[in-house]
Write a protein that holds these residues in place. Structure first.
Motif, PDB file in Angstrom:
ATOM      1  N   LYS A  72       0.839  -1.190   0.000  1.00  0.00           N
ATOM      2  CA  LYS A  72       0.000   0.000   0.000  1.00  0.00           C
ATOM      3  C   LYS A  72       0.877   1.245   0.000  1.00  0.00           C
ATOM      4  CE  LYS A  72      -3.920  -2.059   2.486  1.00  0.00           C
ATOM      5  NZ  LYS A  72      -4.763  -1.980   3.716  1.00  0.00           N
ATOM      6  N   MET A  73       0.290   2.355  -0.465  1.00  0.00           N
ATOM      7  CA  MET A  73       0.996   3.626  -0.478  1.00  0.00           C
ATOM      8  C   MET A  73       0.750   4.359   0.839  1.00  0.00           C
ATOM      9  SD  MET A  73       2.507   3.493  -3.355  1.00  0.00           S
ATOM     10  CE  MET A  73       3.213   5.152  -3.379  1.00  0.00           C
ATOM     11  N   TYR A  74       1.776   5.064   1.303  1.00  0.00           N
ATOM     12  CA  TYR A  74       1.691   5.838   2.532  1.00  0.00           C
ATOM     13  C   TYR A  74       2.253   7.237   2.296  1.00  0.00           C
ATOM     14  CZ  TYR A  74       0.459   1.528   4.913  1.00  0.00           C
ATOM     15  OH  TYR A  74      -0.190   0.375   5.294  1.00  0.00           O
ATOM     16  N   PHE A  75       1.919   8.122   3.199  1.00  0.00           N
ATOM     17  CA  PHE A  75       2.260   9.530   3.133  1.00  0.00           C
ATOM     18  C   PHE A  75       3.379   9.769   4.139  1.00  0.00           C
ATOM     19  CE2 PHE A  75       1.309  14.012   4.266  1.00  0.00           C
ATOM     20  CZ  PHE A  75       1.127  14.574   3.020  1.00  0.00           C
ATOM     21  N   CYS A  76       4.456  10.475   3.743  1.00  0.00           N
ATOM     22  CA  CYS A  76       5.611  10.647   4.632  1.00  0.00           C
ATOM     23  C   CYS A  76       6.030  12.119   4.698  1.00  0.00           C
ATOM     24  CB  CYS A  76       6.782   9.800   4.124  1.00  0.00           C
ATOM     25  SG  CYS A  76       8.317  10.026   5.058  1.00  0.00           S
ATOM     26  N   LEU A 108      -0.914   8.684  12.377  1.00  0.00           N
ATOM     27  CA  LEU A 108       0.491   8.293  12.325  1.00  0.00           C
ATOM     28  C   LEU A 108       0.604   6.773  12.311  1.00  0.00           C
ATOM     29  CD1 LEU A 108       3.431   9.426  12.477  1.00  0.00           C
ATOM     30  CD2 LEU A 108       3.270   9.091  14.957  1.00  0.00           C
ATOM     31  N   ILE A 109       1.402   6.251  11.384  1.00  0.00           N
ATOM     32  CA  ILE A 109       1.593   4.807  11.241  1.00  0.00           C
ATOM     33  C   ILE A 109       2.918   4.363  11.852  1.00  0.00           C
ATOM     34  CG2 ILE A 109       1.751   2.885   9.614  1.00  0.00           C
ATOM     35  CD1 ILE A 109      -1.005   4.166   9.659  1.00  0.00           C
ATOM     36  N   ASP A 110       4.010   4.992  11.433  1.00  0.00           N
ATOM     37  CA  ASP A 110       5.357   4.624  11.872  1.00  0.00           C
ATOM     38  C   ASP A 110       6.179   5.885  12.101  1.00  0.00           C
ATOM     39  OD1 ASP A 110       5.154   1.855  11.781  1.00  0.00           O
ATOM     40  OD2 ASP A 110       5.817   1.709   9.701  1.00  0.00           O
ATOM     41  N   PHE A 111       7.222   5.749  12.904  1.00  0.00           N
ATOM     42  CA  PHE A 111       8.207   6.814  13.055  1.00  0.00           C
ATOM     43  C   PHE A 111       9.600   6.221  12.897  1.00  0.00           C
ATOM     44  CE2 PHE A 111      11.065   9.297  15.936  1.00  0.00           C
ATOM     45  CZ  PHE A 111      11.154  10.422  15.119  1.00  0.00           C
ATOM     46  N   PHE A 112      10.342   6.720  11.893  1.00  0.00           N
ATOM     47  CA  PHE A 112      11.694   6.253  11.624  1.00  0.00           C
ATOM     48  C   PHE A 112      12.690   7.390  11.820  1.00  0.00           C
ATOM     49  CE2 PHE A 112       9.386   2.915   9.488  1.00  0.00           C
ATOM     50  CZ  PHE A 112      10.234   1.820   9.489  1.00  0.00           C
ATOM     51  N   TYR A 119      11.522  10.596   9.945  1.00  0.00           N
ATOM     52  CA  TYR A 119      10.473  10.248   8.988  1.00  0.00           C
ATOM     53  C   TYR A 119       9.181   9.931   9.741  1.00  0.00           C
ATOM     54  CZ  TYR A 119      14.634   9.360   6.113  1.00  0.00           C
ATOM     55  OH  TYR A 119      15.837   9.465   5.462  1.00  0.00           O
ATOM     56  N   LEU A 120       8.141  10.711   9.482  1.00  0.00           N
ATOM     57  CA  LEU A 120       6.816  10.438  10.053  1.00  0.00           C
ATOM     58  C   LEU A 120       5.964   9.831   8.950  1.00  0.00           C
ATOM     59  CD1 LEU A 120       8.037  12.751  11.912  1.00  0.00           C
ATOM     60  CD2 LEU A 120       5.668  13.243  12.534  1.00  0.00           C
ATOM     61  N   ILE A 121       5.505   8.600   9.144  1.00  0.00           N
ATOM     62  CA  ILE A 121       4.733   7.879   8.135  1.00  0.00           C
ATOM     63  C   ILE A 121       3.261   7.914   8.509  1.00  0.00           C
ATOM     64  CG2 ILE A 121       4.532   5.753   6.810  1.00  0.00           C
ATOM     65  CD1 ILE A 121       7.345   6.921   6.772  1.00  0.00           C
ATOM     66  N   PHE A 122       2.434   8.386   7.575  1.00  0.00           N
ATOM     67  CA  PHE A 122       0.992   8.485   7.785  1.00  0.00           C
ATOM     68  C   PHE A 122       0.258   7.618   6.768  1.00  0.00           C
ATOM     69  CE2 PHE A 122       2.850  12.509   9.148  1.00  0.00           C
ATOM     70  CZ  PHE A 122       2.233  12.755  10.361  1.00  0.00           C
ATOM     71  N   GLU A 123      -1.020   7.378   7.050  1.00  0.00           N
ATOM     72  CA  GLU A 123      -1.868   6.752   6.042  1.00  0.00           C
ATOM     73  C   GLU A 123      -1.890   7.622   4.794  1.00  0.00           C
ATOM     74  OE1 GLU A 123      -5.969   6.817   7.343  1.00  0.00           O
ATOM     75  OE2 GLU A 123      -5.609   8.694   8.361  1.00  0.00           O
ATOM     76  N   GLU A 124      -2.198   7.027   3.656  1.00  0.00           N
ATOM     77  CA  GLU A 124      -2.216   7.783   2.408  1.00  0.00           C
ATOM     78  C   GLU A 124      -3.358   8.794   2.419  1.00  0.00           C
ATOM     79  OE1 GLU A 124      -1.961   7.061  -2.400  1.00  0.00           O
ATOM     80  OE2 GLU A 124      -2.984   5.588  -1.167  1.00  0.00           O
ATOM     81  N   MET A 125      -3.056  10.015   2.019  1.00  0.00           N
ATOM     82  CA  MET A 125      -4.051  11.083   1.919  1.00  0.00           C
ATOM     83  C   MET A 125      -3.783  11.877   0.648  1.00  0.00           C
ATOM     84  SD  MET A 125      -3.950  12.419   5.893  1.00  0.00           S
ATOM     85  CE  MET A 125      -2.131  12.409   5.891  1.00  0.00           C
TER      86      MET A 125
END
Length: 295
Positions: A72-76, A108-112, A119-125
């Motif tokens: 899936k695609m995510y927003f970063c 927020l999905i992940d934090f790298f 890197y803050l990873i969010f659901e795709e928007m």
């Protein structure tokens, strides 16, 4: 900091200092779901690839990523460490984690973290191109209700109740997820307050009023005379009232008669009145004088 190892699109292990946890993909996915947003990960390339930059402004890059685990695609949002103070990133994380279950805040999905970036990873928007909305869109009130009032005023209520101030509640910071929910972003412009602040709460309501005017301006022939259907002027004027003791509060805004034209139980929102009458107009002069919204 934790590092996942991925092979052929499946998790095979988790590394933490001298600890190495190996298990099957399904068990590691359960563990990852439990840890997500509560831990800092390193090795973003183990999980995400296909980076496509959408925008670069200020201290952050916005891009889309593709997960190797679910494709899936995510927003970063990517921040260079040399350009942002660490405490600001962690303040943003604390706020986002606190609001993670609220549907109108970017989830927020992940934090790298890497040697030089966060890197803050969010659901795709996706962004809404408000200027392209037709006059019928504006007149029907679907977008105004969904984007500004059902979602954003409710979001402001949650921010107030959690003592959070967001200084950039604008149309540019309202995105749409795959389920057509409006999501507020831009939490690098937010701060956690130690106590309730009536002035800052008032400012967020003012920003909501300005956003409503801006939305109508996109499709108004004259920028100095903006038509707002059905009690809209009364609501806008209440939100933009400069005297704190006379401005409507969040509960009054959400219960305003402006919303009587919508069916709260339908999804997506459907109007009880198909084409509302244009009962009033808002002008620059009217913003500082009483409006009779019944005329």
């Amino acid at each position: 900091m934790l590092k996942w190892k991925c092979q052929e699109n499946k998790l095979i292990s988790l590394h933490f200092q001298q600890i190495n946890i190996q298990a099957g993909n399904e068990d590691l996915l359960i563990l990852k779901k439990h840890l997500d947003c509560k831990a800092t990960y390193v090795g973003i390339r183990e999980i995400y690839d296909n980076v496509i930059i959408i925008q670069q402004s200020g201290i952050a890059k916005t891009c889309t990523l593709k997960s190797k685990l679910d494709e899936k695609m995510y927003f970063c949002k990517c921040y260079k460490k040399q350009q942002v103070e660490k405490y600001k990133i962690y303040e943003q994380l604390i706020i986002l984690r606190k609001l993670v279950d609220f549907k109108n805040v970017a989830r927020l999905i992940d934090f790298f973290e890497s040697s030089n970036s966060y890197y803050l990873i969010f659901e795709e928007m996706s962004r809404v191109h408000y200027h392209s909305l037709s006059h019928e869109d504006i007149q029907s009130m679907m977008f105004v209700y969904q984007i500004i009032y059902q979602d954003i005023l409710c979001c402001i209520k949650v921010l107030i109740s959690n003592r959070i101030f967001h200084s950039q509640i604008t149309l540019q910071n309202i995105l749409i997820d795959k389920d057509q929910n409006c999501r507020l972003v831009g939490f690098d412009h937010a701060e956690q307050l130690t106590e309730e602040n009536a002035v800052l709460n008032s400012l967020m309501l003012t920003m909501a009023g300005n956003a409503m005017i801006k939305l109508y301006q996109y499709n108004s022939v004259s920028k100095d005379s903006i038509s707002i259907p059905d009690y809209g002027n009364s609501l806008v004027q209440g939100l933009l009232e400069t005297k704190l003791d006379q401005q409507i509060n969040i509960e009054q805004a959400l219960s305003h008669e402006y919303f009587e034209y919508f069916d709260y139980n339908s999804s997506p929102m459907k109007q009880q009145q198909i084409v509302p009458k244009l009962k009033s107009f808002i002008t620059q002069q009217s913003l500082s004088s009483p409006i009779d919204s019944h005329n």
